[in-house]
Design a protein around this motif. Sequence first.
Motif, short mmCIF file in Angstrom:
data_model
loop_
_atom_site.label_atom_id
_atom_site.label_comp_id
_atom_site.label_asym_id
_atom_site.label_seq_id
_atom_site.Cartn_x
_atom_site.Cartn_y
_atom_site.Cartn_z
N LEU A 1 0.83 -1.21 0.00
CA LEU A 1 0.00 0.00 0.00
C LEU A 1 0.86 1.26 0.00
CD1 LEU A 1 -3.00 -0.43 2.46
CD2 LEU A 1 -3.09 0.10 0.04
N PHE A 2 1.99 1.20 0.71
CA PHE A 2 2.88 2.34 0.78
C PHE A 2 3.35 2.76 -0.60
CE2 PHE A 2 7.11 4.27 1.38
CZ PHE A 2 6.76 5.31 2.22
N LYS A 3 3.55 1.78 -1.48
CA LYS A 3 4.00 2.07 -2.84
C LYS A 3 2.89 2.69 -3.69
CE LYS A 3 7.26 -1.72 -2.71
NZ LYS A 3 7.61 -3.06 -3.20
N LEU A 4 1.63 2.40 -3.35
CA LEU A 4 0.51 2.89 -4.14
C LEU A 4 -0.08 4.20 -3.65
CD1 LEU A 4 -1.40 -0.48 -4.64
CD2 LEU A 4 0.04 0.71 -6.30
N LEU A 5 -0.10 4.39 -2.34
CA LEU A 5 -0.71 5.59 -1.77
C LEU A 5 0.31 6.73 -1.70
CD1 LEU A 5 -2.71 4.08 1.22
CD2 LEU A 5 -3.60 4.83 -0.99
N HIS A 6 -0.17 7.91 -1.91
CA HIS A 6 0.71 9.08 -1.84
C HIS A 6 0.35 9.91 -0.62
CE1 HIS A 6 2.25 8.08 -5.76
NE2 HIS A 6 1.00 7.98 -6.20
N ILE A 7 0.48 9.26 0.56
CA ILE A 7 0.24 9.96 1.81
C ILE A 7 1.44 9.75 2.71
CG2 ILE A 7 -2.28 9.85 1.69
CD1 ILE A 7 -2.22 7.50 3.61
N HIS A 8 1.58 10.62 3.67
CA HIS A 8 2.75 10.59 4.56
C HIS A 8 2.75 9.35 5.45
CE1 HIS A 8 6.08 12.09 6.88
NE2 HIS A 8 5.38 11.96 7.99
N THR A 9 1.60 9.02 6.02
CA THR A 9 1.50 7.90 6.94
C THR A 9 0.57 6.85 6.37
OG1 THR A 9 1.78 9.38 8.82
CG2 THR A 9 0.88 7.20 9.29
N VAL A 10 1.10 5.66 6.14
CA VAL A 10 0.25 4.54 5.73
C VAL A 10 -0.16 3.82 7.01
CG1 VAL A 10 0.12 2.39 4.44
CG2 VAL A 10 1.36 4.34 3.50
N PRO A 11 -1.45 3.63 7.22
CA PRO A 11 -1.93 3.10 8.50
C PRO A 11 -1.55 1.64 8.73
CG PRO A 11 -3.74 3.31 6.97
CD PRO A 11 -2.55 3.92 6.31
#
Length: 123
Positions: free
Chosen positions: A81-91
């Motif tokens: 998910l970290f690779k796909l989402l462009h947010i600072h914190t991946v839950p």
Amino acid sequence: MSKKRSTPDRNLRIADQIQRDLSAIIMREIKDPRIGMVTIQSVSLTPDYAHAKIYFTTLTGDPEKTRVALNEAAGFLRSLLFKLLHIHTVPTLHFVHDKSIEQAIEMSKLIDAANADRAKDDE
């Protein structure tokens, strides 16, 4: 000095994106035999995006074994998910079996039975 507020629906948009991405990742990447056909019903995020409850249902297999397997794979899923989402914190992901579908089916059966009894009484 005013504090910058985030967009009101940002939490919902991120939860929806996590739901879409996780559905695709689980289908493509997870090869665990304990995980059958899983449907992600909803995602609930904490306000700080640190934790996400992932509500799922299964079409095949034991829901408890599936929950355990998904929680064991949560770290791997989070890294993808970290690779796909462009947010600072991946839950951090926490999987929970959603029983609302089964409860709705039971409620529907009870209503049908009550209506059948009422029809018999009216005759």
